[in-house]
Scaffold this active site. Structure first.
Site, mmCIF file in Angstrom:
data_model
loop_
_atom_site.group_PDB
_atom_site.id
_atom_site.type_symbol
_atom_site.label_atom_id
_atom_site.label_comp_id
_atom_site.label_asym_id
_atom_site.label_seq_id
_atom_site.Cartn_x
_atom_site.Cartn_y
_atom_site.Cartn_z
ATOM 1 N N ASP A 336 0.855 -1.171 0.000
ATOM 2 C CA ASP A 336 0.000 0.000 0.000
ATOM 3 C C ASP A 336 0.902 1.236 0.000
ATOM 4 O O ASP A 336 2.064 1.155 0.406
ATOM 5 C CB ASP A 336 -0.897 -0.016 1.241
ATOM 6 C CG ASP A 336 -1.877 1.135 1.261
ATOM 7 O OD1 ASP A 336 -2.407 1.467 0.194
ATOM 8 O OD2 ASP A 336 -2.104 1.693 2.347
ATOM 9 N N LYS A 337 0.390 2.358 -0.471
ATOM 10 C CA LYS A 337 1.212 3.570 -0.531
ATOM 11 C C LYS A 337 1.141 4.365 0.763
ATOM 12 O O LYS A 337 2.138 4.585 1.432
ATOM 13 C CB LYS A 337 0.767 4.461 -1.707
ATOM 14 C CG LYS A 337 1.541 5.782 -1.790
ATOM 15 C CD LYS A 337 1.011 6.673 -2.884
ATOM 16 C CE LYS A 337 -0.340 7.253 -2.499
ATOM 17 N NZ LYS A 337 -0.243 8.225 -1.369
#
Length: 904
Positions: A336-337
């Site tokens: 995930d960012k």
């Protein structure tokens, strides 16, 4: 209006409907339901709680740990020895089986709590309209058609179609991965909008950041988006790690081999030598116990536990023991960012004014950094409040309701919206203070008009300040400020500047001002419609973690691909990916594109592309499954509830410990205590070291089992005395294997460990060379024991004494072979071994154990041993040293052979 709304079965399209159509579809009004209608719907829909899957009772989960082919052999041995009256043998063998089951049971009980945690995300009370009156209700009593009021800080109790909003902003990162709060409105949204784009909806489990609203319940319990995630988690089948798969195959192979050997030897002993049935049965039990590596599960657990402890010191907390080994086989990390690769802290990176531009350093809310003019030579130093930059910073600092705080741990945080907080940090970095400024009026931010404004008095002069969306601010400005005064607003200049900033993944917030007379009327929107002076804009982003950039490079060197799967916008994802070294800079796949792909087409896209944006929980889950279909060992990182199903599906689910939700942590296999992606690279290195040491341990244990089995097989074939009793075999397998394997568990990582390609998880831990090594050492051990036994039996008529000498010889030879196993490809004795505390601790414990079984009377009585003079201890030591030298010679010859083949 008495018929309950049927439960929703099709995907919801509530965001496409106008408010009036939504109320009609739910057969309700803006005044809510009557108590009678709500009760009828509650009976039809059930309570607004997430369903709980039934769990097996504890006693059944414990018994299931006996469901293993090798345990079957031990249990059968218990039955036979018990029937023959050998109760000590029965008790010891049964104890070994129970201990192994207890290890597995304890591991299982510390694992899955995901569904219980996700239920805790629902609020317990809510404010709903019943009979036209606001009524506090338990969240569980909400039904479709109820009208709910929302206030700042509320946890949204169900999925709502918003009916009216007043500056409503909602924190949805746990569901969408969006790094900023979301402005909400009530207008219908056409088309099949993704979750993060449904601005007229409010979702269960998310939190009201600011503003107020009313919304009608469109889905409860399992029909909500949170319930959908709950259902996905419960439907994910547990993944068996590569190590467990290999141990299962090894156990099955040993089981079949033992059955065949026992059948053949039973027939041989009964028919050829007419052996007494009880003696033959005891011999076959000895064979079964000898061939089963009883100590292996305990040894594996010890080695994995040591790896867990070392990873915990490096901020990687392992929740399931086999995960340690799986990390070493990982081929892909899906990350995930927001909050994982980035800090989840909006930071101003640039300021663009009419004739100047500035860069701003610093990567977090900590007010430390430099402001440098583009093309300048260094930090600009003190800022004159009368300059355009000074006025810009004054505007964004005063027209701002956030506060910069420092918690008890020294971490800097902002209280309020992240974007406004970034501007407050910018002012702190600039050293600009306005302690004497007085505010005379304010228009708070509202998503309807996308700006906020204040009337401030600064050093006796009065100003109107505005901050907001650049296009909205620009529309109210006829002029812009330069160093030498005001000029007409240059739209082309600002459009070009903003385009360049957006290409770098920056979000922009503009500021404007106007000086006004002291006695100005109360601030209203009409005062801001024209006549403002455009100051410039700030470009901000959620910056990447510097240590994560380095960790991604390490993963690449180790043959591990990193893929970004985020709910954020494609442009932002692409810009962050370029900074992190992920992807090729232009190949981004969106959630809408993923939905158009079937499972077969998705496999190719998932393998080819590295950046995925605007994804939903279903997309993340499908991507992980698609990558696994290509035989990848997939790790998935995340911090939001939206990541939990994919984390559970992944071979290694990796949660953020600080900013991650409890649901994510419970669904994960590993939790990063420092939220640092770099900890993953360290964990991979440790996982590879652990696997190497596991392989060394297995190559150390199996030759002993082979030697014991050969001793018994040859004795039955020859019709001779069984060299070792079942209890003596168990002693060697459990006591000595565990202590000596403990020494191998501390071996350091071999050079070049993180430059290797990930190992093939389908490749057996026993490759061709390993099988050769096991056979060679097993034959050496068995051959030396037989030669010694033959010599002893020629002049000693004491079976207990002879068996004790053989037991001591096999144990000593095993101790010597442990040093062979330390290093696979070079000479095993080096200076590093003298610094290995585990090696010498294991040797000391083994010496104490052997002294006890050989010389303590009660141990002699239990295990059928006899005291040995020093002479026989020295004989066993000589045999051990001889076997060590033979194996070192074999290793040298193998190295020469491999070098010769490589040179051809």
């Amino acid at each position: 209006m008495t018929q309950p709304v049927p439960p929703q079965s099709a995907p919801p399209t509530w965001h496409q409907l106008e408010v009036a159509s939504t109320l009609d579809a739910l057969d309700t009004t803006a005044r809510g339901l009557t108590a009678a209608e709500a009760e009828a719907r509650l009976r039809a829909h059930g309570p607004n709680v997430l369903p709980e899957a039934p769990r097996r009772p504890g006693w059944l989960r414990f018994l299931l740990h006996f469901n293993d082919v090798l345990i079957y052999i031990l249990l059968a041995a218990c039955v036979v020895t018990g029937a023959m009256g050998h109760w000590v043998d029965t008790a010891v063998i049964l104890g070994v089986a129970v201990i192994n089951a207890l290890i597995g049971f304890v591991q299982e009980n510390s694992a899955e709590k995901s569904l219980q945690s996700i239920r805790g995300m629902l609020s317990s009370q809510t404010l709903a309209l019943r009979d036209g009156k606001k009524t506090p209700l338990p969240t569980a009593d909400l039904v479709p058609g109820d009208v709910v009021s929302l206030r700042p800080g509320d946890k949204i109790p169900a999925d709502l179609r918003l009916l009216e909003t007043h500056s409503l902003r909602v924190e949805e990162a746990i569901l969408t991965g969006e790094s900023t709060v979301v402005d909400k409105h009530i207008a219908a949204i056409p088309g099949n909008a993704l979750l993060g784009d449904r601005r007229n909806m409010a979702f269960s489990g998310t939190t009201v950041s600011a503003g107020t609203a009313r919304g009608v319940v469109v889905a409860t319990a399992g029909d909500t988006e949170l319930g959908h995630i709950n259902r996905m988690i419960s439907n994910v089948d547990p993944i068996q790690t590569p190590l467990l798969q290999q141990m299962k195959r090894l156990g099955q192979g040993i089981f079949l081999l033992i059955l065949v050997m026992m059948a053949v030897l039973f027939a041989w002993g009964w028919l050829m030598f007419d052996m007494e049935l009880g003696e033959l049965s005891l011999s076959l039990i000895s064979l079964a116990v000898a061939a089963v590596p009883e100590g292996l599960p305990a040894v594996i657990s010890i080695i994995l536990s040591l790896g867990v402890q070392k990873m915990a010191r490096n901020k990687a907390i392992i929740r399931k023991l086999p995960t340690v080994e799986t990390l070493g086989a990982m081929t892909i990390v899906c990350s995930d960012k927001t909050g994982t690769l980035t800090r989840n802290e909006m930071t101003v990176k640039s300021v663009v004014l009419g004739d100047r531009a500035f860069t701003v350093s610093g990567e977090s809310y900590e007010p430390v950094g430099e402001i440098r003019e583009v093309g300048g030579s260094g930090d600009i130093g003190g800022i004159d409040p009368a300059t355009p930059l000074g006025l810009f910073i004054t505007a964004v600092d005063l027209c701002n309701d956030t506060r910069l705080l420092r918690d008890e741990n020294g971490h800097w945080q902002v209280a309020g919206a992240p974007t406004a907080g970034a501007l407050k940090v910018l002012a702190a970095k600039a050293g600009v203070r306005h302690d004497d400024a007085r505010r005379h009026g304010k228009i708070p931010f509202d998503s309807a008009y996308k700006y906020q404004a204040t009337h401030h008095e600064v050093e006796g002069r009065h100003y109107l300040f505005m901050i907001g969306a650049p296009d909205v601010i620009a529309a109210r400005c006829a002029t812009e400020l330069h160093d030498n005064g005001q000029r007409p607003f240059d739209a082309a200049y600002w459009d070009d500047a903003m385009t360049r900033q957006s290409e770098n993944g920056l979000r922009m917030l503009a500021a404007a001002y106007r000086e006004i007379p002291p006695h100005y009327p109360a601030l209203e929107h009409r005062h801001l419609e024209h006549g403002m002076v455009f100051l410039g804009f700030a470009g901000m982003m959620d910056p990447p973690r510097p240590e994560a950039i380095e960790a991604i490079a390490q993963c690449r060197d180790a043959g591990i691909r990193v893929k970004m799967i985020t709910g954020d916008h494609p442009g932002t994802a692409m810009a962050i990916g370029a900074m992190m070294g992920i992807g090729n800079g232009h190949d981004v796949v969106t959630g809408q594109q993923l939905e158009a792909l079937d499972d077969e087409a998705l496999v190719d896209v998932a393998d080819r592309c590295d950046i995925f944006a605007r994804t939903s929980p279903e997309h993340k889950l499908r991507l992980v499954r698609a990558l696994q279909r290509r035989r990848n060992v997939v790790g998935m990182t995340g911090d939001g509830v939206n990541d939990a199903p994919a984390l559970k599906q992944a071979d290694v689910g990796i949660a953020m410990g600080i900013k991650g939700t409890e649901v994510t942590r419970e669904a994960a296999d590993m939790v990063l205590a420092d939220d640092n992606f770099a900890s993953i690279a360290r964990a991979v290195k440790e996982g590879r070291r652990v696997y190497d040491n596991l392989k060394k341990t297995i190559l150390f244990i199996l030759p002993t089992n082979l030697a014991q089995g050969l001793l018994i097989v040859i004795a039955i074939l020859a019709g001779a005395m069984i060299p070792l009793t079942p209890l003596q075999v168990l002693w060697m397998n459990m006591a000595t294997s565990i202590t000596l394997s403990f020494g191998l568990a501390f071996e350091p990582a071999e050079p070049g460990l993180m430059q290797r390609r990930p190992r093939d998880p389908s490749r057996s831990i026993l490759d061709g060379y390993a099988i050769w090594r096991v056979g060679l050492v097993g034959l050496l051990l068995a051959g030396s024991a037989f030669a010694l036994e033959a010599q002893l039996l020629s002049h000693i008529d004491n079976p207990a004494f002879v068996r004790t000498v053989l037991l001591q010889t096999l144990v000593t030879a095993q101790w010597a072979y442990m040093f062979n196993c330390r290093i696979q490809d070079s000479f095993s004795l080096d200076w590093a071994m003298f610094r290995s505390k585990g090696l010498w601790l294991a040797s000391s414990v083994l010496l104490v154990l052997q002294l006890s079984i050989v010389h303590l009377p009660f141990m002699n009585e239990i295990f059928g041993t006899a005291p040995l003079p020093l002479f026989y201890w020295l004989i066993s030591l000589k045999i051990g040293v001889a076997i060590f030298l033979v194996i070192e010679l074999e290793k040298w010859l193998v190295r020469r052979l491999r070098a010769w083949r490589a040179a051809r």
